[in-house]
Design an enzyme around this catalytic site. Structure first.
Site, PDB file in Angstrom:
ATOM      1  N   THR A  14      49.421 -22.291  -2.548  1.00 25.16           N
ATOM      2  CA  THR A  14      49.817 -23.669  -2.839  1.00 25.16           C
ATOM      3  C   THR A  14      50.914 -23.730  -3.892  1.00 25.16           C
ATOM      4  OG1 THR A  14      47.683 -24.566  -2.196  1.00 25.16           O
ATOM      5  CG2 THR A  14      48.933 -25.874  -3.747  1.00 25.16           C
ATOM      6  N   THR A  94      44.795 -20.087  -4.355  1.00 23.19           N
ATOM      7  CA  THR A  94      43.522 -20.083  -5.100  1.00 23.19           C
ATOM      8  C   THR A  94      42.330 -19.682  -4.226  1.00 23.19           C
ATOM      9  OG1 THR A  94      43.169 -22.429  -4.628  1.00 23.19           O
ATOM     10  CG2 THR A  94      44.280 -21.889  -6.704  1.00 23.19           C
ATOM     11  N   ASP A  95      42.441 -19.876  -2.894  1.00 21.52           N
ATOM     12  CA  ASP A  95      41.259 -19.720  -2.031  1.00 21.52           C
ATOM     13  C   ASP A  95      40.628 -18.333  -2.071  1.00 21.52           C
ATOM     14  OD1 ASP A  95      41.480 -22.351  -1.319  1.00 21.52           O
ATOM     15  OD2 ASP A  95      42.287 -21.998   0.684  1.00 21.52           O
TER      16      ASP A  95
HETATM   17  N1  ASP Z   1      44.933 -22.726   0.779  1.00 24.99           N
HETATM   18  C1  ASP Z   1      45.688 -22.451  -0.438  1.00 24.99           C
HETATM   19  C2  ASP Z   1      45.734 -20.947  -0.629  1.00 24.99           C
HETATM   20  O1  ASP Z   1      44.728 -20.378  -0.991  1.00 24.99           O
HETATM   21  C3  ASP Z   1      45.025 -23.113  -1.582  1.00 24.99           C
HETATM   22  C4  ASP Z   1      45.636 -22.866  -2.921  1.00 24.99           C
HETATM   23  O2  ASP Z   1      46.515 -22.056  -3.123  1.00 24.99           O
HETATM   24  O3  ASP Z   1      45.202 -23.558  -3.858  1.00 24.99           O
HETATM   25  O4  ASP Z   1      46.756 -20.342  -0.408  1.00 24.99           O
END
Ligand code: ASP
Length: 314
Positions: A14, A94-95
């Site tokens: 993200t 973050t995932d």
């Molecule tokens: N779906 C995204 C990822 O993990 C979520 C994020 O980065 O917060 O790449």
């Protein structure tokens, strides 16, 4: 190059996401903006010494693969071996950030800092959180005495073994559970509360030699969960598909429905490596003399899976 060089490796997420509207914090496409462009948005970073960049991958981290991990580990090992590189920052979604952090720490135990950072809002947001997180991550990578793999988000420094995403939306979505964070980044200064992840001299160099072959034959390790009404069918189906390892996210202290337990014991007897973790967000499975399936030694289900893959590869 002088000894303060930092490398930023881009992998997507993200933090590199783009939305059609600045007011949209969730309807975006992750992994669109290159790491060079992310850096260019933070003039303070350019003033803070030499920062090199490399785009290792460009993925939404929900789609993370072992092949990307192997490539990332190889590039991290390469830069760790350069005497003029002080530390490495990795931009990441973050995932699955906690899985990548754990993988790199378990494999490399680096004697220099390897800092994963991220964002909960895309780069196009009205108030994006990525630039500050990246600035903070570089401050950690530049900190004298920092070592091991850590995550930096919302001003908090988490160790690779403890970090866990616990919130779907907040800008501070990570927790280090009972262990607590390693420290905080405040206006570029570190306030440290406990020690850095363990470093093992020479491990990264030794691992680097074997990394290239890692992605070739990754053992199949799946995670299953105990729940009301759980049974053994899923274990039997996975065995039929040749699963080599199973991590079960048990309830509470790793407890299992008796039917699921029976299927897992059968799989274990057939040679499948089985590890018992807990689906609880905090705490660890405490072993008892009556245990028939080994516990995850404090690892969450996703980290126990990474650990088991590395064990099977070794
Ligand atoms: N779906 C995204 C990822 O993990 C979520 C994020 O980065 O917060 O790449």
């Amino acid at each position: 190059m002088h000894p303060q060089n930092i490398v930023i490796l881009g992998t997507g997420g993200t933090i590199a996401g783009r939305a059609a509207s600045a007011s949209d914090n969730i309807g975006y496409t992750a992994a669109q903006v290159g790491v060079e462009e992310l850096l260019a948005a933070i003039p303070a970073l350019a003033q803070a010494g030499t920062v090199l960049t490399e785009q290792v991958a460009q993925v939404d981290s929900k789609d993370m693969t072992f092949a990307v991990w192997a490539k990332l580990a190889a590039r991290v090992s390469h830069y760790l071996a350069q005497p003029d590189i002080q530390g490495i920052v990795i931009t990441h979604g973050t995932d699955t950030l906690e899985e990548t952090a754990f993988f790199l720490q378990a494999l490399l135990a680096p004697a220099k800092p390897v800092v994963l950072t991220c964002a909960m809002r895309p780069a196009t947001a009205l108030v994006p959180d990525g630039p500050q997180n990246l600035l903070d991550a570089v401050a950690v990578a530049r900190h004298a005495g920092a070592h091991g793999v850590v995550a930096v988000c919302a001003g908090v420094i988490h160790g690779a073994a403890d970090v866990q995403k616990v919130h779907t939306y907040k800008l501070d979505p990570f927790s280090s559970g009972d262990a607590g964070p390693i420290g905080y980044v405040e206006e570029g200064q570190l306030r440290l509360l406990r020690s850095w992840p363990q470093a093992e001299a020479g491990r990264a160099q030794a691992a680097a030699k074997s990394i290239a072959g890692l992605a070739g034959a990754v053992p199949r390790v799946e995670i299953i969960m105990n729940h009301a009404g759980a049974g053994g069918a899923i274990v039997q189906a996975l065995q039929a598909r040749g699963v080599q390892g199973l991590v079960v996210a048990g309830t509470g202290n790793g407890s299992l429905h008796h039917e699921l337990q029976a299927a897992l014991l059968k799989a274990q007897a057939d040679g499948v490596k089985v590890i018992r973790a807990s689906r609880c967000a905090a705490g660890r499975v405490l072993p008892t003399p009556a245990d028939t399936i080994p516990d995850s030694e404090g690892l969450s289900p996703v980290k126990a899976r990474v650990s088991l893959i590395l064990q099977l590869l070794a």
